[in-house]
Each structure stands twice: as C-alpha cells, then as structure tokens.
Scaffold this motif. Structure first.
Motif, PDB file in Angstrom:
ATOM      1  N   GLY A  42       0.779  -1.230   0.000  1.00 43.83           N
ATOM      2  CA  GLY A  42       0.000   0.000   0.000  1.00 43.83           C
ATOM      3  C   GLY A  42       0.806   1.272   0.000  1.00 43.83           C
ATOM      4  O   GLY A  42       0.239   2.360  -0.091  1.00 43.83           O
ATOM      5  N   GLY A  43       2.140   1.177   0.079  1.00 45.94           N
ATOM      6  CA  GLY A  43       2.986   2.360   0.142  1.00 45.94           C
ATOM      7  C   GLY A  43       3.394   2.860  -1.232  1.00 45.94           C
ATOM      8  O   GLY A  43       3.325   2.142  -2.236  1.00 45.94           O
ATOM      9  N   VAL A  44       3.858   4.122  -1.268  1.00 50.16           N
ATOM     10  CA  VAL A  44       4.220   4.786  -2.513  1.00 50.16           C
ATOM     11  C   VAL A  44       5.540   5.522  -2.345  1.00 50.16           C
ATOM     12  O   VAL A  44       5.768   6.181  -1.328  1.00 50.16           O
ATOM     13  N   GLN A  45       6.413   5.408  -3.353  1.00 52.84           N
ATOM     14  CA  GLN A  45       7.609   6.236  -3.465  1.00 52.84           C
ATOM     15  C   GLN A  45       7.486   7.057  -4.738  1.00 52.84           C
ATOM     16  O   GLN A  45       7.162   6.520  -5.799  1.00 52.84           O
ATOM     17  N   TRP A  46       7.739   8.358  -4.646  1.00 51.23           N
ATOM     18  CA  TRP A  46       7.685   9.246  -5.804  1.00 51.23           C
ATOM     19  C   TRP A  46       9.024   9.971  -5.856  1.00 51.23           C
ATOM     20  O   TRP A  46       9.320  10.814  -5.018  1.00 51.23           O
ATOM     21  N   MET A  47       9.853   9.620  -6.834  1.00 44.93           N
ATOM     22  CA  MET A  47      11.200  10.175  -6.932  1.00 44.93           C
ATOM     23  C   MET A  47      11.294  11.097  -8.138  1.00 44.93           C
ATOM     24  O   MET A  47      10.903  10.719  -9.243  1.00 44.93           O
ATOM     25  N   THR A  48      11.833  12.283  -7.931  1.00 45.34           N
ATOM     26  CA  THR A  48      12.088  13.232  -9.008  1.00 45.34           C
ATOM     27  C   THR A  48      13.576  13.192  -9.340  1.00 45.34           C
ATOM     28  O   THR A  48      14.413  13.576  -8.519  1.00 45.34           O
ATOM     29  N   ALA A  49      13.895  12.698 -10.536  1.00 49.55           N
ATOM     30  CA  ALA A  49      15.302  12.584 -10.930  1.00 49.55           C
ATOM     31  C   ALA A  49      15.904  13.952 -11.197  1.00 49.55           C
ATOM     32  O   ALA A  49      17.071  14.201 -10.876  1.00 49.55           O
ATOM     33  N   GLY A  50      15.128  14.851 -11.820  1.00 49.70           N
ATOM     34  CA  GLY A  50      15.652  16.171 -12.125  1.00 49.70           C
ATOM     35  C   GLY A  50      16.948  16.093 -12.909  1.00 49.70           C
ATOM     36  O   GLY A  50      17.078  15.309 -13.856  1.00 49.70           O
ATOM     37  N   ALA A  74      10.454  20.692 -19.893  1.00 47.31           N
ATOM     38  CA  ALA A  74      11.819  21.133 -20.151  1.00 47.31           C
ATOM     39  C   ALA A  74      12.327  22.063 -19.053  1.00 47.31           C
ATOM     40  O   ALA A  74      13.499  21.986 -18.649  1.00 47.31           O
ATOM     41  N   ALA A  75      11.457  22.916 -18.544  1.00 47.84           N
ATOM     42  CA  ALA A  75      11.872  23.891 -17.529  1.00 47.84           C
ATOM     43  C   ALA A  75      12.289  23.245 -16.213  1.00 47.84           C
ATOM     44  O   ALA A  75      12.996  23.863 -15.416  1.00 47.84           O
ATOM     45  N   ASP A  76      11.865  21.993 -15.978  1.00 51.37           N
ATOM     46  CA  ASP A  76      12.144  21.325 -14.697  1.00 51.37           C
ATOM     47  C   ASP A  76      13.134  20.175 -14.825  1.00 51.37           C
ATOM     48  O   ASP A  76      13.515  19.589 -13.800  1.00 51.37           O
ATOM     49  N   LYS A  77      13.532  19.835 -16.028  1.00 54.31           N
ATOM     50  CA  LYS A  77      14.369  18.646 -16.200  1.00 54.31           C
ATOM     51  C   LYS A  77      15.725  18.754 -15.501  1.00 54.31           C
ATOM     52  O   LYS A  77      16.298  17.743 -15.094  1.00 54.31           O
ATOM     53  N   MET A  78      16.244  19.957 -15.363  1.00 57.06           N
ATOM     54  CA  MET A  78      17.540  20.129 -14.712  1.00 57.06           C
ATOM     55  C   MET A  78      17.378  20.692 -13.298  1.00 57.06           C
ATOM     56  O   MET A  78      18.303  21.267 -12.729  1.00 57.06           O
ATOM     57  N   GLY A  79      16.201  20.491 -12.717  1.00 55.28           N
ATOM     58  CA  GLY A  79      15.964  20.915 -11.348  1.00 55.28           C
ATOM     59  C   GLY A  79      16.592  19.972 -10.344  1.00 55.28           C
ATOM     60  O   GLY A  79      17.174  18.933 -10.691  1.00 55.28           O
ATOM     61  N   GLU A  80      16.452  20.302  -9.076  1.00 55.35           N
ATOM     62  CA  GLU A  80      17.036  19.497  -8.011  1.00 55.35           C
ATOM     63  C   GLU A  80      16.285  18.163  -7.877  1.00 55.35           C
ATOM     64  O   GLU A  80      15.053  18.135  -7.947  1.00 55.35           O
ATOM     65  N   PRO A  81      17.007  17.071  -7.660  1.00 54.10           N
ATOM     66  CA  PRO A  81      16.342  15.787  -7.400  1.00 54.10           C
ATOM     67  C   PRO A  81      15.542  15.841  -6.104  1.00 54.10           C
ATOM     68  O   PRO A  81      15.850  16.620  -5.190  1.00 54.10           O
ATOM     69  N   GLY A  82      14.511  15.018  -6.028  1.00 54.37           N
ATOM     70  CA  GLY A  82      13.678  14.978  -4.832  1.00 54.37           C
ATOM     71  C   GLY A  82      13.118  13.594  -4.587  1.00 54.37           C
ATOM     72  O   GLY A  82      13.168  12.718  -5.460  1.00 54.37           O
ATOM     73  N   TYR A  83      12.580  13.397  -3.391  1.00 52.69           N
ATOM     74  CA  TYR A  83      12.075  12.079  -3.017  1.00 52.69           C
ATOM     75  C   TYR A  83      10.920  12.245  -2.047  1.00 52.69           C
ATOM     76  O   TYR A  83      11.006  13.007  -1.078  1.00 52.69           O
ATOM     77  N   GLN A  84       9.813  11.549  -2.312  1.00 50.78           N
ATOM     78  CA  GLN A  84       8.665  11.526  -1.414  1.00 50.78           C
ATOM     79  C   GLN A  84       8.331  10.063  -1.112  1.00 50.78           C
ATOM     80  O   GLN A  84       8.347   9.225  -2.013  1.00 50.78           O
ATOM     81  N   GLU A  85       8.012   9.780   0.129  1.00 54.09           N
ATOM     82  CA  GLU A  85       7.658   8.411   0.521  1.00 54.09           C
ATOM     83  C   GLU A  85       6.417   8.465   1.410  1.00 54.09           C
ATOM     84  O   GLU A  85       6.343   9.285   2.331  1.00 54.09           O
ATOM     85  N   TYR A  86       5.457   7.583   1.112  1.00 48.20           N
ATOM     86  CA  TYR A  86       4.199   7.563   1.850  1.00 48.20           C
ATOM     87  C   TYR A  86       3.840   6.130   2.209  1.00 48.20           C
ATOM     88  O   TYR A  86       3.724   5.275   1.317  1.00 48.20           O
ATOM     89  N   ALA A  87       3.660   5.873   3.482  1.00 50.27           N
ATOM     90  CA  ALA A  87       3.205   4.565   3.931  1.00 50.27           C
ATOM     91  C   ALA A  87       1.732   4.391   3.587  1.00 50.27           C
ATOM     92  O   ALA A  87       1.030   5.347   3.240  1.00 50.27           O
ATOM     93  N   ALA A  88       1.252   3.166   3.715  1.00 48.40           N
ATOM     94  CA  ALA A  88      -0.123   2.857   3.321  1.00 48.40           C
ATOM     95  C   ALA A  88      -1.139   3.741   4.033  1.00 48.40           C
ATOM     96  O   ALA A  88      -2.133   4.170   3.420  1.00 48.40           O
ATOM     97  N   ASP A  89      -0.909   4.037   5.301  1.00 46.22           N
ATOM     98  CA  ASP A  89      -1.904   4.812   6.050  1.00 46.22           C
ATOM     99  C   ASP A  89      -1.914   6.287   5.668  1.00 46.22           C
ATOM    100  O   ASP A  89      -2.770   7.043   6.130  1.00 46.22           O
TER     101      ASP A  89
END
Length: 290
Positions: free
Chosen positions: A100-108, A135-150
């Motif tokens: 039920g968990g989700v990881q959303w990673m922005t490579a940037g 295109a405006a965001d492709k060279m942005g900073e990498p990021g990471y979001q993580e969400y547990a099932a709840d």
C-alpha cells in the motif's frame, strides 16, 4: 471541491481508443516483469513514459532487484501491493515501502538510485510509473517523497469497493502526491462483481486504465487482467471515466495527466527533449556530476 455525488454524474464517459496487452520483459539485475506502457504497441502517453507491473511469489523473479542506476529528466512512481522495497540514492534519500505504500522520486538533473527487495521469499507485487518532466524542470534538483499505506486516503464505495487516492482527488479525498506541471491523477479502484465506478477527469488530460485483476467493461469494451485501455477525450461537457466490473470483480489503476506537448528524446534511463541533451546526460553521469 467536487463531491462524490457530483463525480458520479458523468454524462459522457471517455471511450477506449486502444487496448494494449502487457509484454513480459526483464529489467534491473534480472527482475521479470510485465511492460504495459513503454513498449512497441504504445511507447508513451504524454506525460507518461512507462508503466511496469512486477508480480511473482518466486524469489528468482525479483530477488536481484534494481541495483544502482542513473536517471535524468523525469519522475518515477513505485506503488506496492505486496512485499517490501528499499530505495536508496546518492542524494541521501532512503526508505522502505511495504504493501500500500508509494515512493515518488524526481530525478531532475540527475540521481543514482537503487530499488532492492526487502524480502527473500513470498509475493512481491507492485507497479512503477514514469512521469515526464517539462523542459523547464528537467535540470531541477532531485527529490524524493515516501508515503506509507496509512498516508494514502481510501474511500469506501457504497457497494463495498474501495478507491485509494495516490494523486489527484476523489470526492473530498486528496492524494498526497502532487506535481504542478502534469497535475496527475492516480487512483487504485477495487470493485466487487458487477459494480460500476464513475469519476470526473480534468478536461484535456490524457488517461488510461490498467486492469491488474479481474475484468471491467468500459463503454462496451472489455478489459481483462494485464490489459491497458487508452481512453479518448469525451465528446460532451461532462468529461469522465465509467467502468463496470465483471462477474469476479475488477481491480484497476486509473492514471491521467496533463500532456506536456514537448519533444521527447529518450535513451535508457535518460529522458530529455533533444538528442544533444541525452549525450550530455551520458557525459555528466560518466564524469560523476549526478
């Protein structure tokens, strides 16, 4: 905000314009999976670049995982139904998601990460979606979001089904993940036999349904397990999606997003707008600039 009563009033549901059957492939260190989007029959659906399903209770199919590898220019979304997956990257992000968990990673502009199973037996089942960046965001900073099932809102449907809201909203339930450029909708819909689900979809969004269990009927078009239905635009003013589960119920991912309408140049783990940017990505990775 739209109420459940309002989202059930979809006078012109979107039709299925193409049916794609997932194809078996191998990725990472030797993970056997099914590629649904990102294959010859449908290479992309702007802004989405890839959709994989991994599902096996044979550890030989997944134990090798996805060792360290680079990305640039897009986002990855991993959604687990069963099993546990550990993420780690060279920007200091790490975490484990379970059922039920989700990881959303922005490579940037560039990231090197790994995704490795946190188990050596049992069922491993989940999905990975790639979402393009403008295109405006492709060279942005990498990021990471993580969400547990709840942390993923779940709405109980009147007939006993459920909707989990990963991105976008269903009624008053709002998913925790947001991306301004593509305004994604990502719903996990689980229906009992013969139940019908309807929801509005933002006008102009490209949308698709992936059936990962059971079967559903969409405006007379049957979709069964392992099939993706690309949805067209609605002809009327009430733009939405409607489908009915089969005799054994249906479990479906509904994914939609605003198209970027930009050129796409892709090579392996890099997705940019032009070929020279792909060559630069390879040079930057080799030089340790990720």
């Amino acid at each position: 905000m739209t109420t459940i009563a309002e989202i059930n009033d979809v006078s012109t549901p979107r039709p299925v314009t193409r049916v794609i059957t997932g194809q078996p492939t191998t990725e990472g260190g030797g993970v056997n999976l099914t590629r649904v989007l990102g294959q010859p029959a449908l290479s992309e659906l702007d802004p989405f670049l890839l959709l994989d399903e991994f599902r096996s209770d044979d550890s030989a199919d997944y134990l090798a995982g996805f060792p360290e590898h680079p990305h640039r220019g897009f986002e990855t979304v991993t959604y687990m139904l069963a099993g546990r997956m550990r993420h780690g990257d060279n920007h200091g992000h790490s975490g484990v998601i379970g059922p039920g968990g989700v990881q959303w990673m922005t490579a940037g502009r560039g990231i090197v990460h790994s995704e490795m199973p946190e188990q050596d037996e049992g069922l491993m089942w989940g999905f990975q979606l790639w979402v393009n960046l403008p295109a405006a965001d492709k060279m942005g900073e990498p990021g990471y979001q993580e969400y547990a099932a709840d942390a993923i809102p779940q709405v109980d449907l009147p007939d006993g089904g459920q909707v989990r809201v990963i991105a976008g909203h269903y009624g008053d339930a709002v998913g925790p993940v947001a991306a301004a450029a593509t305004a994604p909708v990502y719903l996990d819909v689980r229906l009992n036999a013969d139940d019908t689900f309807t929801t509005a979809v933002p006008a102009g969004h490209n949308a698709m349904l992936y059936v990962y269990d059971g079967a559903v009927d969409v405006a007379g078009q049957s979709l069964t397990r392992g099939q993706l239905g690309q949805l067209g635009q609605a002809a009327g003013s009430e733009d939405g999606v409607a489908f009915t589960a089969g005799d054994e119920g249906g479990r479906v991912l509904l994914i939609a997003g605003a198209p970027l309408n930009e050129p796409v140049a892709r090579y392996g783990p890099f997705v940019m707008n032009h070929a020279h940017e792909i060559r630069q990505a390879a040079l930057d990775f080799q030089a340790g600039r990720f």
